[in-house]
Design an enzyme around this catalytic site. Structure first.
Site, short mmCIF file in Angstrom:
data_model
loop_
_atom_site.label_atom_id
_atom_site.label_comp_id
_atom_site.label_asym_id
_atom_site.label_seq_id
_atom_site.Cartn_x
_atom_site.Cartn_y
_atom_site.Cartn_z
N ASP A 1 4.37 19.90 -22.73
CA ASP A 1 5.64 20.16 -22.03
C ASP A 1 5.79 21.60 -21.59
OD1 ASP A 1 6.73 17.53 -22.09
OD2 ASP A 1 7.10 17.78 -24.23
N ASP B 1 5.41 11.42 -18.64
CA ASP B 1 6.20 12.64 -18.47
C ASP B 1 5.35 13.79 -17.90
OD1 ASP B 1 6.87 10.90 -20.66
OD2 ASP B 1 8.42 12.30 -21.32
N GLY C 1 -2.23 0.83 -23.52
CA GLY C 1 -0.93 1.45 -23.31
C GLY C 1 -0.01 1.16 -24.49
N THR D 1 4.27 2.16 -25.93
CA THR D 1 5.51 2.90 -25.72
C THR D 1 5.74 3.89 -26.85
OG1 THR D 1 7.79 2.68 -24.97
CG2 THR D 1 7.19 1.44 -26.94
N ARG E 1 13.47 6.04 -18.18
CA ARG E 1 13.22 7.45 -17.86
C ARG E 1 11.75 7.67 -17.52
NH1 ARG E 1 15.34 9.87 -22.13
NH2 ARG E 1 13.64 11.04 -23.07
#
Length: 400
Positions: A117, A178, A236, A238, A250
Site C-alpha cells: 500500500d 487493490d 483465488g 477473498t 470495493r
C-alpha cells in the site's frame, strides 16, 4: 490484432435498471454545493487533527486520531492537496508539506511499510505534493517508497506481493486487486529516474491481475495466489468479501479505477477494454438508489451499503470514460452514472452533522467479515468522494 488480456465477456449495460435521475447529467449547482460542504468538513478536521491523521474508519461517526503508521494515512493528505487545488489556500499547502515531512521520515525509518500500500500512501501525499509544489523532499520520499515497493516484486510470479514478510508462507505469492492503484507509484519512479525496472514490475503485475484476478464473467477475486518460484497460478480467495466466489464491491471498484489508471502510464488499450467489462458487471448489480452493498452478491435486503466503494467506482467510471472514443455509447453512460452516483452520495450519504472529526460520507464499510468499520465513515471513501467532485468540475491531472 493484439489479443485480449482476459477472456472475460462484456455484459450489455442495463441502463434501464439504473436510477432514472442519473440520466439528467451533471447538476453543476449541486456539485458546487457538495464541494463547499466537503471543504467545510476538511477545514473542521484540519483544526481537529492538527498534524495527526484520522484512523482508517470512524467509531460512532468520528475518526480517532493517530500517528502516521497506517496504510490509509495518505488519503487524508490527498484530501488536503485536493482542497489546495480547489481553493489555492495556503493553509492546505502548508499542512500538506508538513505531512510530506512526516511521510519522508516514515519511509526513511521504514515504519510499517511491509506491504504493497505504499502507492496509496505516497502517490497521494508525496507524488501529489511534488506535482503541485515542486518540493524536493516530496520527490525524495516518493522515490524511497517506490524502491521499497519494488522490493516486493517477485520476478518468478511477475507480481508484487501484497502483505507481510516475503518469506511468510501464508502470504507468499499473494496479489490483491487493490494493488492496481499502487502501481502508478512505480511508473512515476521509472519516469523520474529513467530506471525501467519500476515500469517492468508494474507492467507484469497488471497483466497478472488482468489474467487471473478478473473472472470470465467480469467479476473479480479479491486476492489471488501464485507459486512464487514458477509463477504458476494457484487459486483465488477473498479477504474482505462475502465468499471466495462472490464479488467484493470495493474490490470491483478498485479494478474499475485501477485498470484505466494504469493505461495512462503504459498505453495498453486492452486495460480500457477490461475496465468496461468490470464497470458493466458492477453497474448491472446495484440496488435501486445506485449505491452498492458491501458485496455485489447482495442487491437488496438488510446488508450494509458501502459508500466508499461507490466513491471509488465513480472516480473509476470517470477515468474510464475519458479514455473511450467520443463515439463509444458507453462513454456518456459512464459519465452520467458517475455524476449520478456522486450526487446520490452528496444528497443521501454525506455527513452533515458538522461534528469535528466526522467523515465526509456515512455508511461505509471497512472489513465486514471482521466487523470493523461497518456503517461508518472510511477515510478512502472521503478521499475518492472529493476526488470525484474535483473530476466533475475540471480536467484534472491525477496524483496516481
Amino acid at each position: 490484432m493484439t489479443p485480449p488480456l482476459n477472456a472475460a465477456a462484456l455484459e450489455p449495460l442495463n441502463t434501464g435498471a439504473l436510477p432514472a435521475h442519473w440520466n439528467r447529467g451533471i447538476d453543476k449547482a449541486a456539485i458546487d454545493r457538495a464541494i463547499a460542504r466537503a471543504l467545510e468538513a476538511v477545514d473542521r478536521n484540519l483544526a481537529h487533527f492538527g498534524d495527526a491523521f484520522p484512523m482508517p474508519s470512524s467509531q460512532g461517526g468520528v475518526y480517532p486520531a493517530m500517528d502516521n503508521t497506517e496504510w490509509t494515512n495518505g488519503f487524508w493528505t490527498g484530501m488536503l492537496w485536493l482542497a489546495y487545488e480547489l481553493t489555492g489556500a495556503a493553509r492546505y499547502r502548508d499542512a500538506g508539506l508538513r505531512h510530506v515531512a512526516s511521510f519522508h521520515a516514515r519511509q526513511r525509518d521504514r515504519i510499517n511499510v511491509n506491504h504493497h500500500d505504499l502507492g496509496f500512501l505516497y502517490s497521494l501525499s508525496c507524488v501529489s505534493g511534488y506535482q503541485l509544489t515542486g518540493e524536493p523532499l516530496a520527490a525524495e520520499a516518493a522515490l524511497g517508497a517506490a524502491r521499497m515497493l519494488l522490493e516486493r516484486y517477485l520476478p518468478g510470479a511477475g507480481i508484487i506481493q501484497a502483505w507481510g514478510e516475503l518469506s511468510d508462507p501464508a502470504q507468499r505469492g499473494r496479489m490483491i486487486i487493490d494493488c492496481n492503484l499502487n502501481l502508478p507509484l512505480l511508473y512515476w519512479a521509472s519516469d523520474f529516474t529513467g530506471d525501467p525496472a519500476f515500469r517492468t514490475a508494474a507492467d507484469r503485475h497488471i497483466e497478472a491481475a488482468a489474467r487471473h484476478i478478473v473472472r470470465p464473467d467480469g467479476s473479480t477475486f479479491h486476492t489471488f495466489f501464485f507459486d512464487p518460484a514458477s509463477g504458476a497460478p494457484l487459486h483465488g480467495k477473498t479477504h474482505q468479501g462475502y465468499a471466495d466466489d462472490s464479488c467484493w464491491a470495493r474490490g470491483q471498484a478498485w479494478g474499475i479505477s485501477g485498470f484505466p489508471l494504469v493505461y495512462r502510464h503504459n498505453g495498453d488499450g486492452r486495460l480500457v477494454d477490461l475496465g468496461k467489462v468490470l464497470a458493466n458487471y458492477y453497474l448491472n448489480r446495484l440496488p435501486a438508489d445506485g449505491i452498492c452493498y458491501w458485496d455485489l452478491v447482495f442487491t437488496s435486503g438488510p446488508e450494509p451499503r458501502d459508500s466508499s466503494g461507490a466513491a471509488i467506482a465513480a472516480c473509476g467510471l470517470l477515468e474510464l470514460a475519458r479514455n473511450l472514443p467520443l463515439a463509444d455509447p458507453l462513454r456518456p453512460a459512464y459519465e452520467r452514472a458517475a455524476a449520478g452516483m456522486v450526487l446520490t452520495l452528496a444528497g443521501d450519504y454525506a455527513d452533515t452533522s458538522g461534528t469535528p472529526g466526522a467523515g465526509l460520507l456515512k455508511h461505509g464499510v471497512y472489513h465486514k467479515p471482521n466487523g470493523v468499520g461497518v456503517d461508518e465513515a472510511c477515510i478512502w471513501g472521503d478521499y475518492f468522494y472529493l476526488e470525484a467532485l474535483v473530476r466533475l468540475t475540471r480536467t484534472w491531472r491525477p496524483y496516481w
